[in-house]
Write a protein that holds these residues in place. Structure first.
Motif, PDB file in Angstrom:
ATOM      1  N   ASP A  37      -6.247  42.783  14.240  1.00  0.00           N
ATOM      2  CA  ASP A  37      -5.000  42.037  14.072  1.00  0.00           C
ATOM      3  C   ASP A  37      -4.098  42.763  13.077  1.00  0.00           C
ATOM      4  O   ASP A  37      -4.435  43.841  12.572  1.00  0.00           O
ATOM      5  CB  ASP A  37      -5.282  40.580  13.672  1.00  0.00           C
ATOM      6  N   SER A  38      -2.957  42.156  12.774  1.00  0.00           N
ATOM      7  CA  SER A  38      -1.954  42.839  11.945  1.00  0.00           C
ATOM      8  C   SER A  38      -2.487  43.162  10.548  1.00  0.00           C
ATOM      9  O   SER A  38      -2.193  44.228  10.007  1.00  0.00           O
ATOM     10  CB  SER A  38      -0.716  41.964  11.788  1.00  0.00           C
ATOM     11  N   LEU A 193      -8.403  26.678  20.960  1.00  0.00           N
ATOM     12  CA  LEU A 193      -8.191  27.585  19.824  1.00  0.00           C
ATOM     13  C   LEU A 193      -6.739  28.066  19.899  1.00  0.00           C
ATOM     14  O   LEU A 193      -6.304  28.547  20.946  1.00  0.00           O
ATOM     15  CB  LEU A 193      -9.134  28.797  19.914  1.00  0.00           C
ATOM     16  N   ALA A 194      -6.002  27.918  18.808  1.00  0.00           N
ATOM     17  CA  ALA A 194      -4.569  28.240  18.881  1.00  0.00           C
ATOM     18  C   ALA A 194      -4.122  29.106  17.710  1.00  0.00           C
ATOM     19  O   ALA A 194      -4.654  29.017  16.598  1.00  0.00           O
ATOM     20  CB  ALA A 194      -3.753  26.954  18.899  1.00  0.00           C
ATOM     21  N   HIS A 195      -3.117  29.932  17.978  1.00  0.00           N
ATOM     22  CA  HIS A 195      -2.529  30.784  16.939  1.00  0.00           C
ATOM     23  C   HIS A 195      -1.461  29.988  16.188  1.00  0.00           C
ATOM     24  O   HIS A 195      -0.709  29.224  16.812  1.00  0.00           O
ATOM     25  CB  HIS A 195      -1.908  32.025  17.616  1.00  0.00           C
ATOM     26  N   VAL A 209      -7.256  26.358  14.480  1.00  0.00           N
ATOM     27  CA  VAL A 209      -6.021  27.150  14.388  1.00  0.00           C
ATOM     28  C   VAL A 209      -6.315  28.377  13.533  1.00  0.00           C
ATOM     29  O   VAL A 209      -6.846  28.251  12.417  1.00  0.00           O
ATOM     30  CB  VAL A 209      -4.873  26.327  13.746  1.00  0.00           C
ATOM     31  N   GLY A 210      -5.999  29.548  14.045  1.00  0.00           N
ATOM     32  CA  GLY A 210      -6.231  30.756  13.249  1.00  0.00           C
ATOM     33  C   GLY A 210      -5.580  31.973  13.871  1.00  0.00           C
ATOM     34  O   GLY A 210      -5.106  31.942  15.017  1.00  0.00           O
ATOM     35  N   SER A 211      -5.590  33.040  13.094  1.00  0.00           N
ATOM     36  CA  SER A 211      -5.000  34.306  13.543  1.00  0.00           C
ATOM     37  C   SER A 211      -5.848  34.892  14.669  1.00  0.00           C
ATOM     38  O   SER A 211      -6.903  34.353  15.027  1.00  0.00           O
ATOM     39  CB  SER A 211      -5.008  35.284  12.374  1.00  0.00           C
ATOM     40  N   THR A 212      -5.418  36.005  15.180  1.00  0.00           N
ATOM     41  CA  THR A 212      -6.157  36.707  16.228  1.00  0.00           C
ATOM     42  C   THR A 212      -7.623  36.913  15.822  1.00  0.00           C
ATOM     43  O   THR A 212      -8.538  36.567  16.563  1.00  0.00           O
ATOM     44  CB  THR A 212      -5.460  38.070  16.461  1.00  0.00           C
ATOM     45  N   THR A 213      -7.841  37.449  14.627  1.00  0.00           N
ATOM     46  CA  THR A 213      -9.204  37.679  14.153  1.00  0.00           C
ATOM     47  C   THR A 213      -9.920  36.346  13.932  1.00  0.00           C
ATOM     48  O   THR A 213     -11.102  36.209  14.236  1.00  0.00           O
ATOM     49  CB  THR A 213      -9.189  38.480  12.830  1.00  0.00           C
ATOM     50  N   GLY A 214      -9.190  35.372  13.405  1.00  0.00           N
ATOM     51  CA  GLY A 214      -9.777  34.050  13.169  1.00  0.00           C
ATOM     52  C   GLY A 214     -10.306  33.475  14.478  1.00  0.00           C
ATOM     53  O   GLY A 214     -11.439  32.967  14.537  1.00  0.00           O
ATOM     54  N   ILE A 215      -9.514  33.565  15.538  1.00  0.00           N
ATOM     55  CA  ILE A 215      -9.919  33.032  16.848  1.00  0.00           C
ATOM     56  C   ILE A 215     -11.148  33.795  17.356  1.00  0.00           C
ATOM     57  O   ILE A 215     -12.118  33.195  17.827  1.00  0.00           O
ATOM     58  CB  ILE A 215      -8.734  33.122  17.855  1.00  0.00           C
ATOM     59  N   MET A 216     -11.128  35.106  17.221  1.00  0.00           N
ATOM     60  CA  MET A 216     -12.256  35.904  17.722  1.00  0.00           C
ATOM     61  C   MET A 216     -13.539  35.599  16.937  1.00  0.00           C
ATOM     62  O   MET A 216     -14.616  35.473  17.518  1.00  0.00           O
ATOM     63  CB  MET A 216     -11.911  37.383  17.690  1.00  0.00           C
ATOM     64  N   THR A 231      -3.106  31.832  22.868  1.00  0.00           N
ATOM     65  CA  THR A 231      -2.458  32.987  22.239  1.00  0.00           C
ATOM     66  C   THR A 231      -2.249  34.055  23.302  1.00  0.00           C
ATOM     67  O   THR A 231      -2.401  33.780  24.500  1.00  0.00           O
ATOM     68  CB  THR A 231      -3.234  33.496  21.010  1.00  0.00           C
ATOM     69  N   GLU A 232      -1.910  35.251  22.859  1.00  0.00           N
ATOM     70  CA  GLU A 232      -1.543  36.307  23.812  1.00  0.00           C
ATOM     71  C   GLU A 232      -2.755  36.740  24.650  1.00  0.00           C
ATOM     72  O   GLU A 232      -3.893  36.761  24.184  1.00  0.00           O
ATOM     73  CB  GLU A 232      -0.953  37.486  23.027  1.00  0.00           C
TER      74      GLU A 232
END
Ligand code: 13P
Ligand code: SF4
Length: 302
Positions: A37-38, A193-195, A209-216, A231-232
């Protein structure tokens, strides 16, 4: 030509590192040294001793890598890969936002231009936004450009007023609560699971709810078998590849696609390495000021 093989050869020959965001086309993982992620990619950009950084992501990410590495060559394989959210605020709009709300610390999402970063106090990503706002010990903060992430941070902290700019990610912002309800009816056993770039009413219906890494990481650590992933598409593609025994669904079975993120191709990466273009440059004065804002974030999120 076997482009993947050629990329690997050129990479060694030129001492280049390839950083790839999880929203990239999945085949790019075959040539990437670091995928994430970023936040992770900016941390990797800050650490690298490569001579050339190929950033398979969007413009603001490559620009951030350049600010962190002014003497290295930073290349964005497809120069048209921008970010609609980052383009929602320019320097003049930032100055107006600040002058309407004077003497309040300013937090910018990393999804912003170098000019904008150069006049903000600290930046953040979706992984560390809560931690960054908290680190300021302020009663109020200005947060830009993403109003949804800003309001989500405010809710998590409970004791900080987050004054948001009216920007958003068109990909996440369009997901709505009605769609989440419909998808949940179709897959009643799936967790949502949502960004945090999604709107508040949507996030209220999510299980996590979490960032890309959080979701993974959530999927990795969960015993559950079915997930609706808001998410994307790149995140879903990687989850499906990495967890073949689990099931992943899009909201309303329709993938959310950031077209900009999909612009970089394997051929673009090959050409970028071979020709060492298109190179990212940042005005030295702007870069020096923006560096403070980025380094301050990296210091908090070690
Ligand atoms: P993260 O990589 O922080 O999850 O952000 C998502 C995004 O929209 C990147 O542009
Ligand atoms: Fe920008 Fe949204 Fe695309 Fe991320 S997903 S690069 S925030 S437009």
């Amino acid at each position: 030509m076997d482009y993947i093989k050629e990329i690997k050869r050129l990479q060694k020959e030129k001492n280049a590192v390839i950083l790839a965001h999880c929203y990239q086309n999945i085949e790019i993982d075959n040539v990437a040294d670091y995928i994430g992620d970023s936040l992770y990619l900016s941390q990797m950009a800050a650490k690298t001793d490569a001579d050339i950084i190929i950033f398979a992501g969007v413009y603001f990410m490559a620009q951030t890598a350049k600010i962190l590495n002014p003497t290295k060559k930073v290349i964005l394989p497809n120069i048209k890969a921008g970010c609609d959210m980052a383009d929602m605020i320019n320097l003049q709009q930032l100055r107006e936002f600040k002058s309407k709300n004077p003497n309040i610390p300013t937090v910018c999402y990393i999804n912003s231009t170098a000019e904008v970063k150069s006049e903000c106090d600290i930046c953040c990503t979706s992984s560390n936004a809560v931690e960054i706002v908290k680190s300021l010990n302020a009663e109020k903060v200005l947060f830009l450009p993403d109003k949804n992430l800003g309001k989500w941070v405010e809710k998590q902290l409970g004791n900080v007023e987050v004054i948001t700019y009216n920007g958003y990610c068109p990909i996440h912002n369009q997901l709505n609560p009605k769609e989440i309800k419909e998808t949940k009816m179709q897959y009643p056993n799936a967790l949502v699971l949502a960004h945090p770039e999604c709107i508040e009413d949507f996030l209220n219906l999510a299980d996590y709810v979490g960032s890309t890494t959080g979701i993974m990481n959530y999927v990795k650590n969960s015993n559950e078998k079915e997930f609706i992933v808001a998410t994307e598409k790149g995140v879903l593609d990687r989850l499906k590849r990495d967890y073949p025994n689990k099931k992943f669904y899009d909201i309303c079975n329709t993938p959310s696609i950031c077209q900009s993120m999909k612009l970089n191709s394997i051929l673009d990466i090959y050409n970028a390495l071979k020709n060492e273009t298109p190179e990212i440059t940042v005005d030295a004065k702007i870069a020096a000021k923006a560096l403070n804002c980025i380094e301050r974030m990296l210091e908090v999120s070690k």
